[in-house]
Design an enzyme around this catalytic site. Structure first.
Site, PDB file in Angstrom:
ATOM      1  N   GLU A  96      21.537  42.899  46.374  1.00  0.00           N
ATOM      2  CA  GLU A  96      22.946  42.680  46.032  1.00  0.00           C
ATOM      3  C   GLU A  96      23.543  41.621  46.947  1.00  0.00           C
ATOM      4  O   GLU A  96      23.237  41.566  48.136  1.00  0.00           O
ATOM      5  CB  GLU A  96      23.696  44.014  46.199  1.00  0.00           C
ATOM      6  CG  GLU A  96      25.138  43.985  45.783  1.00  0.00           C
ATOM      7  CD  GLU A  96      25.780  45.396  45.792  1.00  0.00           C
ATOM      8  OE1 GLU A  96      25.099  46.393  45.443  1.00  0.00           O
ATOM      9  OE2 GLU A  96      26.956  45.484  46.165  1.00  0.00           O
ATOM     10  N   ASP A  98      27.383  40.297  47.766  1.00  0.00           N
ATOM     11  CA  ASP A  98      28.743  40.800  47.532  1.00  0.00           C
ATOM     12  C   ASP A  98      29.869  39.937  48.037  1.00  0.00           C
ATOM     13  O   ASP A  98      29.867  39.550  49.202  1.00  0.00           O
ATOM     14  CB  ASP A  98      28.942  42.067  48.389  1.00  0.00           C
ATOM     15  CG  ASP A  98      28.490  43.319  47.720  1.00  0.00           C
ATOM     16  OD1 ASP A  98      28.360  43.322  46.511  1.00  0.00           O
ATOM     17  OD2 ASP A  98      28.288  44.301  48.455  1.00  0.00           O
ATOM     18  N   GLU A 100      33.960  40.975  48.149  1.00  0.00           N
ATOM     19  CA  GLU A 100      34.979  41.971  47.782  1.00  0.00           C
ATOM     20  C   GLU A 100      36.290  41.516  48.390  1.00  0.00           C
ATOM     21  O   GLU A 100      36.323  41.053  49.529  1.00  0.00           O
ATOM     22  CB  GLU A 100      34.643  43.363  48.338  1.00  0.00           C
ATOM     23  CG  GLU A 100      33.498  44.037  47.628  1.00  0.00           C
ATOM     24  CD  GLU A 100      33.247  45.465  48.111  1.00  0.00           C
ATOM     25  OE1 GLU A 100      34.060  46.005  48.890  1.00  0.00           O
ATOM     26  OE2 GLU A 100      32.227  46.020  47.702  1.00  0.00           O
ATOM     27  N   THR A 114      32.089  40.386  52.756  1.00  0.00           N
ATOM     28  CA  THR A 114      30.819  39.932  52.169  1.00  0.00           C
ATOM     29  C   THR A 114      29.679  40.807  52.704  1.00  0.00           C
ATOM     30  O   THR A 114      29.780  41.360  53.805  1.00  0.00           O
ATOM     31  CB  THR A 114      30.499  38.458  52.522  1.00  0.00           C
ATOM     32  OG1 THR A 114      30.307  38.343  53.943  1.00  0.00           O
ATOM     33  CG2 THR A 114      31.613  37.526  52.084  1.00  0.00           C
ATOM     34  N   ASP A 189      41.590  55.088  49.512  1.00  0.00           N
ATOM     35  CA  ASP A 189      41.087  55.997  50.542  1.00  0.00           C
ATOM     36  C   ASP A 189      40.453  55.234  51.713  1.00  0.00           C
ATOM     37  O   ASP A 189      40.230  55.808  52.767  1.00  0.00           O
ATOM     38  CB  ASP A 189      40.099  57.020  49.944  1.00  0.00           C
ATOM     39  CG  ASP A 189      39.005  56.364  49.124  1.00  0.00           C
ATOM     40  OD1 ASP A 189      39.183  55.213  48.654  1.00  0.00           O
ATOM     41  OD2 ASP A 189      37.945  57.006  48.947  1.00  0.00           O
TER      42      ASP A 189
END
Ligand code: NAG
Ligand code: NAG
Length: 280
Positions: A96, A98, A100, A114, A189
């Site tokens: 993966e 990433d 975000e 990342t 959360d």
């Protein structure tokens, strides 16, 4: 109609035909209508409300590629929301890559998170601030993934490089095809100041927008990969590396905008930092 006008009309059609089209490249996979493809495939929006977020994935799987997307993140009070944009393979030992984007209160900065996973193991987080407001305009977020390196870029400026260091025993994603995914969801959360700031649902729906998806990539199909790339130099991304000026820009970002680096978090690795952190 004169020849040059005719030519420009024909060229115009060719460009339009070659331009990214979400209807062709992307499938909205969840969110029950909260993800939308608009403007004949040129705009995509994801939204989040108190019932659900939404998400999409690329129709194709890729084994290496240079993936560009323009994103305009959730404006205003986006605290508690997370917009993800990543490549990921299947299975329990997945790879993966990433991006975000962690939302924040109005006027407070987004965090760009990342990570790189190989064989289901991540723990390689680096986080950044941006040098612009990512909610005002579209900006280009890119992942270059070739056999030698992974480069994360923002508007063409590299923010992170993860090199293939298999020679010293660091795993590198290179054999599992990945799809591109994106989602907008609630993570109040943990996302904003460690979960202290909750999503303000009176501001819902929250919406992120996407344009100009571009994959210069090797498309994986029936166990084979076939590479295509646009001009000028065919498949240049497959061997691309950072030139001197890109290396300088990467250093500038890491010096001024990096807010977390796993390689600098010795407390977290009492047995010693991961090998890639101490490689020359
Ligand atoms: C979601 O928001 C709507 C509109 O504000 C409200 O009517 C509804 O009760 C909320 N639902 C939940 C599950 O909180
Ligand atoms: C939100 O803003 C605060 C204050 O500037 C900052 O400490 C925090 O890192 C920002 N981002 C997130 C995701 O909490």
């Amino acid at each position: 109609m004169n020849i040059s006008l005719l030519l420009s009309v024909l060229l115009g059609f060719a460009l339009v035909a070659a331009a990214a089209n979400f209807n062709q490249d992307i499938a909205i996979t969840w969110g029950d209508g909260r993800g939308k493809i608009l403007e004949n495939g040129h705009l995509l929006t994801l939204s989040l409300d108190n019932f659900s977020g939404s998400g999409f994935q690329s129709k194709n799987e890729y084994l290496f590629g240079k993936i560009d997307m323009n994103l305009k993140l959730v404006p205003g009070n986006s605290a508690g929301t997370v917009t993800t944009y990543y490549l990921r393979s299947q299975g329990s030992t997945w790879d993966e890559i990433d991006f975000e984007f962690l939302g924040n209160l109005t006027g407070e900065p987004y965090t760009v998170h990342t990570n790189v996973y190989c064989g289901g193991k991540g723990n390689r987080e680096q986080q950044f601030r941006l040098w612009f407001d990512p909610t005002k305009d579209f900006h280009t977020y890119s992942v270059l993934w070739n056999p030698r390196r992974i480069i994360f870029s923002v508007d063409g400026t590299p923010i992170r490089e993860f090199k293939n260091l298999e020679s010293i025993g660091v795993p590198f994603p290179k054999s599992q095809p990945m799809r591109v995914y994106s989602s907008l969801w609630n993570a109040d959360d943990w996302a904003t100041r460690g979960g202290l700031i909750k999503t303000d649902w009176s501001k819902a729906p929250f919406t992120a927008a996407y344009r100009n998806y571009k994959a210069d990539a090797c498309v994986w199909s029936s166990g084979k990969s076939s590479c295509s790339a646009s001009s000028p130099s065919r498949n240049s991304w497959l061997s691309q590396e950072l030139d001197i000026s890109s290396q300088q820009r990467l250093k500038w970002v890491q010096k001024n905008y990096m807010i977390y680096n796993y390689c600098a978090d010795a407390k977290r690795f009492p047995q010693g930092l991961p090998k890639e952190c101490t490689a020359p």
